[in-house]
Design a protein around this motif. Structure first.
Motif, PDB file in Angstrom:
ATOM      1  N   LYS A  17      -6.893  48.547  -9.740  1.00 31.99           N
ATOM      2  CA  LYS A  17      -5.728  48.335  -8.809  1.00 31.99           C
ATOM      3  C   LYS A  17      -5.594  49.453  -7.711  1.00 31.99           C
ATOM      4  N   PHE A  18      -4.956  49.236  -6.705  1.00 36.53           N
ATOM      5  CA  PHE A  18      -4.631  50.015  -5.885  1.00 36.53           C
ATOM      6  C   PHE A  18      -3.636  49.555  -4.841  1.00 36.53           C
ATOM      7  N   GLU A  19      -2.790  50.626  -3.969  1.00 35.06           N
ATOM      8  CA  GLU A  19      -2.017  50.166  -3.045  1.00 35.06           C
ATOM      9  C   GLU A  19      -2.624  50.722  -1.794  1.00 35.06           C
ATOM     10  N   LEU A  20      -2.488  49.690  -0.581  1.00 32.92           N
ATOM     11  CA  LEU A  20      -3.077  50.199   0.820  1.00 32.92           C
ATOM     12  C   LEU A  20      -1.941  49.406   1.714  1.00 32.92           C
ATOM     13  N   PRO A  21      -1.909  49.735   3.082  1.00 35.81           N
ATOM     14  CA  PRO A  21      -1.197  49.145   3.782  1.00 35.81           C
ATOM     15  C   PRO A  21      -2.171  47.904   4.393  1.00 35.81           C
ATOM     16  N   VAL A  22      -1.179  46.927   4.850  1.00 40.18           N
ATOM     17  CA  VAL A  22      -1.801  45.961   5.733  1.00 40.18           C
ATOM     18  C   VAL A  22      -1.099  46.137   7.044  1.00 40.18           C
ATOM     19  N   LEU A  72     -12.221  43.241   3.986  1.00 37.95           N
ATOM     20  CA  LEU A  72     -11.085  43.258   3.547  1.00 37.95           C
ATOM     21  C   LEU A  72      -9.881  43.299   4.409  1.00 37.95           C
ATOM     22  N   MET A  73      -8.632  42.623   4.302  1.00 36.21           N
ATOM     23  CA  MET A  73      -7.778  42.898   5.056  1.00 36.21           C
ATOM     24  C   MET A  73      -6.855  44.285   5.031  1.00 36.21           C
ATOM     25  N   PRO A  74      -6.479  44.866   3.992  1.00 36.96           N
ATOM     26  CA  PRO A  74      -5.807  45.956   3.811  1.00 36.96           C
ATOM     27  C   PRO A  74      -6.759  47.241   4.491  1.00 36.96           C
ATOM     28  N   HIS A  75      -6.125  48.299   4.766  1.00 34.01           N
ATOM     29  CA  HIS A  75      -6.747  49.369   5.420  1.00 34.01           C
ATOM     30  C   HIS A  75      -6.982  50.579   4.590  1.00 34.01           C
ATOM     31  N   PRO A  76      -8.271  50.546   3.828  1.00 34.00           N
ATOM     32  CA  PRO A  76      -8.546  51.694   2.922  1.00 34.00           C
ATOM     33  C   PRO A  76      -8.750  53.076   3.522  1.00 34.00           C
TER      34      PRO A  76
END
Lengths: 263, 988
Positions: A151-156, A220-224
């Protein structure tokens, strides 16, 4: 041998700088290549192990997000890109880059066929939004980019992030083969179940990312690349400063994979 | 040429978010309930295409196979009561049409022919709305008739059209190029003034006379005859002079000689407020701070970031265009200020934007005077324009504000700011130095020239009136600009040019005219300029403010490489002429000379204005106390939290990309739920260094009527407080001053001009005094001096407004502090003194109390506090810090608490303020709310010794916010109640 990454730029792509930085941090040699130069010299792909379509607003997202760039790549680079994949190399699309890969039909790349099976369209909210989301990696995914990550957190940062699949047959296959590489979840890990803002776009089945059956093509849509640094996290001043951002692991996985399997 | 129409829409089984969004907007803005709406994209192809080609384009490009359906030369609309189609008027920038054309060319594998084009329009299909309601929706929400056309049709009418277009093809009809005229200036004074008005020169009588006298000089006439020009000025020469000498370009009021009567009978002469206050300040502070690099003489102010990098900062206004077309006005505002930074030094990369919008209440429910738009429409439109401009350019928005005041009805203020970074040296050359040399080619890059934006510079130099030109309105094209800026960064790093500047107000006339100053002249061939369509007069080509263009001086040795790279990057670059040292700016059109202007006269011939200022006696500062009343003030706090200037703007801010480039350290919204209001944006631009940039703004028009000094001092102090709150140190802060004033020149239509000019002087005095004490140099600035509306008997003048943008270099971003409280048990401190300064406050506004004393600033005392607080932050003693501004202490405390999702138990006795209302709601400046862990409390108090520092309570686990005042007044509310009061007002 050094892993070489080619990051696409030009015509409204705008995350190339930090995407470059991400692969450099992960230990790759990185070249930013302008679309015009790549179309003129497709052989530039030969020297690379990883090809990346970063985020941005290619061609202003006019007609629909990523569509014009997707068509350009499909019309002019389909064969070289297919060969690139056949050699076991890696492709990444982030945000607008994911929209491009999906609309040119190189994701999910069922049976090695270029065909559009999903689309990304206007968010349920009808608006572009920048917010952080929680993501979970389904256990059955073969995605090499997410190895060891649960799991992780990223901005969209998206206006057209709502993923819709062609039909139930495609949906079943995506889930069964683990091609759904990331799903939006609640902070406690429970499924977002389509609920805003946990699922920020209204994407079907909370799908935030797809990979191909080999796990090497990933969108992926989010920005790693927007979370390479602990300070990028919105709560770092309360949670403490992590040594690195959680997005970096993804790039490291890819470079490591390329080093062991391609170099 | 045949015209084809392709319609594309979501298939009926899919929900239509765009249709739903419109329905919601109709409900909110027009108070109408309507049935379902579907949206259809329409592409009109004015091109010779076979049926097979049309089918290929439809499937390959326009139709998403998963969710869409489409039709060629037939309509998708069915089961509707009526529909509206909205498209552009001829000549208006059509970005989607242009991109679609590129896509079509890709699908066909061939270019479209000359004269063929693609136009985008949108069809709104209403299920059960009648034509009359549709007209209301079209004219109030969907179409701006200055730039757009619309048509409303019923099902019967549609049937009759049989797949044909509803709208006229927005093709510019080409007409013959008008002849160059010469203009007779040997006229009576009245006739000269009339001429200036009729042709939008916006020149004063005295200025017209100086021009007339120049043309009557024997030497000038001899020179003109020798090159075959008429004695009388040509139209293009008059246009060049009018824009070069416009208030917008020359800042005539800031440079005027002013006779100032301070109200005590004594008159003193101020020889330019710019020189006497702003430049003087920066010169003095420049002796004390070692990091100034280039101030006042470039497109942006430039300071040192670190040893190897420079930082550029600029803010602009785009008020007049935004009043007519909020979307296009704000978009061109943001992409325009981006070009200022791109054109600073040898070119800076834009790394952040700031956006500040000032409008009247979106809930305004009285009649709107003619030609003005409803504030709600301005707010939505300007926000969307700034959003699209920034997002599509890939520049993050890191800070900004939405400010509300009833008099912004007359003119909204749209401030756009940008920061940029550049290596200190480019190929061994200092990056802040540039100059065109004689022989260098004049090259224009980027977009093409059209009639858009003609007279922008002169138009913004006067009040909004009935004749305000629609051509001044334009739409930006961020993608064309993005392509150009990518290309220019490459060309810069390869050292391919000597000088660069943007085409903003005044277009080529301004950019070439300014760049020609150093070499001493230029020759330009206007017929070489690439046009959007034929039919522009030479003067129109030269002064058009069509967007997305930069002008460069390219040495002949690198010209080939420069043009080649441009072509490879899909950027149009055209050689228009060359710089020289002839002493003249000379323009040719098709081989014939049409202008020859003495460079010295052009740049230095403008006579200085002489103005009078006199401060009207201020209404006696009424001693107003909130006085008796109820003891439970919880409802008052909730009302304040929901008031327009205080409430959450999260929905607007989230629509800006605020993290692209990946440099974000402190975001606009902070805390546990990412919803607490941050004080300053912080970024870290270099991945291998912890050095950062903090940026903030301050703006306080609400105090202007009470005292322009206070308005200014409070704006500066607020911006500085915001920076200090995150951890910036005094001595590292640079400022930008953007003045927006109502016309301060005394005349029949401005009988209070002398007072407004005196207010400007008061404002400059405050700016000087505060910044001098804070050691803040003003590195760039701008003024917009005609923010009035005047049609018929209605005149609305904005409150005098200064936007102060401040930026600081943060040595170590690991030390920055956010606003959210961190831990139960932490102590809560109020720093700074609370005084009875309720005049203009949000509380008084809420209670409809006018008068009172506006807050003042004691800069010496404040500086001492700011330095102590900075030591505490650098020492790691501060858990959270929040600036105290609109709404006073109660608001700042509540925001800190709910941001951290923790309660507070507070007693304000320590403040020494007897009246609870004053303690809670006074807007005294230079105050902070700080929380400190009990372990650090002693050390913190020691560091703050000597400055006002009061412990008022503790952070609690229980989600309850309680304040008790010594006079028995109190507040008690749960965090959820506070948060929802703060969030609901602008929750669109």
């Amino acid at each position: 041998m050094t892993v070489k990454t080619l990051v696409l730029t030009g015509f409204g792509i705008n995350c190339d700088q930090e995407t470059h930085q991400a692969f450099a941090c992960a230990g790759s040699d990185v070249t930013r290549v302008h679309l015009s130069d790549l179309l003129e010299t497709p052989a530039l792909l030969d020297g690379a192990h990883i090809f990346v379509v970063p985020g941005g607003f290619s061609y202003g997202d006019h007609v629909s997000s990523g569509k014009i760039l997707a068509n350009r790549l499909r019309h002019q680079l389909e064969v070289p890109l297919r060969q690139f994949v056949e050699k076991g190399k890696l492709i990444l699309g982030i945000c607008n880059g994911f929209q491009v890969l999906a609309k040119m039909g190189i994701l999910p790349f069922f049976d090695g066929t270029v065909s559009q099976e999903v689309t990304l369209t206007t968010n349920e909210s009808g608006r572009f939004e920048n917010r952080w989301v929680h993501l979970a990696v389904p256990e059955n995914t073969p995605c090499i980019w997410l190895k060891g990550i649960t799991k992780f957190e990223l901005p969209v940062r998206q206006g057209e992030g709502k993923l819709i699949v062609r039909n139930d047959a495609v949906r079943d296959r995506l889930h069964k083969e683990g091609l759904v590489a990331l799903r939006y979840v609640r902070p406690d890990g429970a499924p977002a179940a389509g609920v805003f803002p946990f699922n920020p776009s209204g994407a079907e089945d909370d799908i935030a990312a797809l990979c191909d059956p080999s796990g090497r093509i990933f969108g992926l849509m989010p920005h790693p690349e927007a979370f390479l640094d602990g300070m990028n996290h919105p709560e770092w001043t309360r949670l403490g400063l992590a040594e690195e951002g959680e997005g970096l692991a993804l790039f490291r996985n890819a470079v490591e994979f390329a080093r062991t399997s391609l170099c | 040429m045949p015209t084809h129409r392709i319609e594309v829409a979501l298939r009926p089984e899919f929900k239509d978010p765009a249709g739903e969004a419109l329905r919601a907007q109709v409900r909110e803005d027009l108070n109408l309930e309507i049935g379902a709406v579907r949206v259809i994209d329409v592409f009109t192809l004015h091109a010779a295409l076979t049926a097979e080609e049309l089918e290929r384009i439809r499937m390959d490009l326009f139709t998403d196979p998963i969710i869409e359906h489409s039709a060629v030369n037939a309509s998708l609309a069915e089961n509707f009561s009526c529909l509206i189609e909205v498209g552009y008027l001829p000549g208006v920038t059509d970005n989607a049409g242009r991109s679609a054309q590129e896509g079509i060319e890709d699908s066909l594998g061939r270019k479209l022919a000359q004269g063929e084009a693609v136009y985008k329009s949108t069809l709104y299909v209403f299920q059960d709305t009648d034509a009359e309601t549709a007209k209301t929706i079209a004219s109030n929400l969907l179409a701006n008739e200055l730039i757009e056309q619309y048509a409303i049709r019923t099902p019967e009418e549609m049937k009759a059209l049989a797949g044909k277009s509803l709208l006229a093809l927005p093709r510019v009809v080409e007409y013959a190029v008008p002849e160059v005229e010469s203009i007779d200036l040997n006229l009576s004074d009245d006739a000269l003034q009339q001429l200036s008005r009729d042709r939008m020169f916006a020149l004063e009588l005295g200025e017209m006379q100086v021009i007339r006298d120049y043309y009557n000089r024997a030497d000038v006439q001899a020179h003109r005859r020798s090159i075959g020009l008429p004695d009388k000025p040509t139209d293009i020469e008059m246009e060049i002079l009018a824009q070069t000498w416009s208030e917008h370009c020359k800042h005539k009021i800031f440079n005027a000689v002013i006779h100032y009567d301070e109200g005590n009978g004594k008159v003193r002469v101020i020889d330019s407020v710019f020189k006497s206050y702003i430049k003087k300040l920066t010169d003095e502070v420049g002796k004390r701070v070692p990091w100034l690099v280039s101030v006042f003489d470039d497109n942006a102010g430039i300071i040192q970031f670190d040893e190897n990098h420079l930082f550029a900062l600029k803010a602009e206004t785009h008020n007049s265009p935004s009043a007519l077309d909020p979307y296009g006005g704000a978009m061109t505002g943001i992409v325009g200020v981006n070009r200022d930074v791109l054109g600073a030094g040898l070119g800076f990369q834009c790394i952040f934007n700031t956006d500040v919008l000032c409008v009247a209440s979106p809930f305004h429910d009285e009649e709107i005077p003619p030609r003005l738009l409803h504030p709600r429409r301005i707010l939505r439109g300007a926000h969307a324009g700034a959003r699209d401009g920034g997002n599509q350019s890939g520049v993050p928005n890191v800070n900004g504000a939405l400010v509300f005041h009833e008099r912004f009805l007359g003119k909204p203020l749209v401030f756009c700011g940008t920061g940029g970074l550049s290596p200190a040296y480019i190929q061994g050359r200092p990056a802040h130095k540039k100059a065109a040399r004689p022989g260098d080619a004049i090259v224009m890059t980027g977009g093409r020239i059209g009639k858009d934006g003609i007279h922008g510079a002169t138009f913004s130099s006067e009040a909004l009136h009935e004749g305000s030109p629609a051509t001044a309105v334009q739409i930006g094209d961020p993608i064309t600009q993005k392509k150009m800026s990518d290309f220019l960064m490459e060309a810069r790093d390869a050292g391919l040019y000597n000088c660069i500047t943007d085409n903003g107000a005044g277009g080529l006339s301004s950019s070439v005219g300014e760049m020609a100053e150093k070499p001493g002249g230029a020759v330009i061939h206007l017929d070489k300029a690439p046009l959007k369509y034929a039919g522009l007069a030479p003067w129109e080509i030269f002064v058009s403010e069509a967007q997305e263009r930069m002008t460069l001086a390219v040495p002949q040795e690198t010209l080939g490489r420069f043009l080649d790279l441009a072509e490879r990057r899909g950027v149009e670059a055209t050689v228009l002429g060359a710089f020289n040292d002839s002493g003249y700016l000379e323009c040719f059109y098709k081989g014939e000379q049409v202008a020859s202007l003495d460079m010295d006269f052009l740049h230095h011939g403008l006579p200085r204005m002489e103005l009078e200022a006199c401060l009207a006696p201020s209404p006696d500062p009424v001693e107003v106390t909130a006085g008796e009343g109820k003891s439970d003030l919880t409802d008052d706090l909730l009302s304040l939290l929901g008031s327009l200037n205080i409430c959450s703007k999260e929905n607007f801010v989230r629509m800006f990309d605020h993290e692209v480039l990946g440099q974000s350290v402190l975001k606009q919204f902070q805390g546990v739920q990412h919803d607490g209001p941050g004080d300053a944006g912080v970024i870290r631009p270099l991945p291998d260094s912890y050095r950062g940039i903090a940026v903030s703004c301050g703006i306080s028009p609400k105090y202007a009527d009470l005292d322009a000094w206070s308005m200014t001092a409070c704006a500066v102090d607020e911006a500085v407080r915001n920076l200090v709150a995150v951890g910036a140190a005094m001595g590292t802060i640079a400022g930008l001053d953007n003045f927006c004033w109502p016309d301060p020149v005394q005349s029949d239509s401005t009988p209070d001009g002398k007072h407004k000019l005196a207010q400007l002087i008061r404002s400059c005095e405050a700016l000087y005094e505060i910044c001098l004490t804070y050691d803040i140099p003003l590195i760039s600035g701008k003024d917009s001096m005609k923010n009035d509306y005047r049609i018929g008997d209605t005149k609305i003048s904005i409150p005098p407004t200064l936007l102060f943008t401040a930026a600081a270099i943060i040595e170590d971003t690991r030390r920055v502090v956010s606003v959210d409280v961190k831990q139960a048990g932490d102590r809560v401190y109020v720093l700074g003194d609370t005084l009875n300064e309720m005049g203009g406050s949000e509380y008084f506004t809420l209670q409809q109390i006018s008068g009172g004393k506006a807050p003042t600033v004691d800069p010496k005392k404040a500086r001492t506090l700011y330095e102590a607080l900075n030591r505490a932050i650098q020492g790691g003693l501060v858990a959270s810090c929040h600036d105290c501004s609109d709404g006073g202490l109660a608001v700042a405390l509540a925001e800190s608490a709910f941001a951290g999702n923790l309660g507070m138990d507070l007693s304000l006795e320590a403040l020494g303020v007897e009246d609870g209302v004053t303690a809670l709601f006074s807007e005294s400046q230079s105050r902070f709310v700080v929380t400190v862990s009990p372990d650090h409390a002693e050390a913190f108090e020691a560091v703050l010794a000597g400055s006002p520092c009061y412990c008022v309570g503790v952070v609690t686990e229980e989600p309850l916010f309680q304040i008790n005042c010594p006079d028995g007044r109190k507040i008690s509310a749960s965090l959820d109640v506070l948060r929802s009061a703060w969030k609901k007002t602008l929750n669109w």
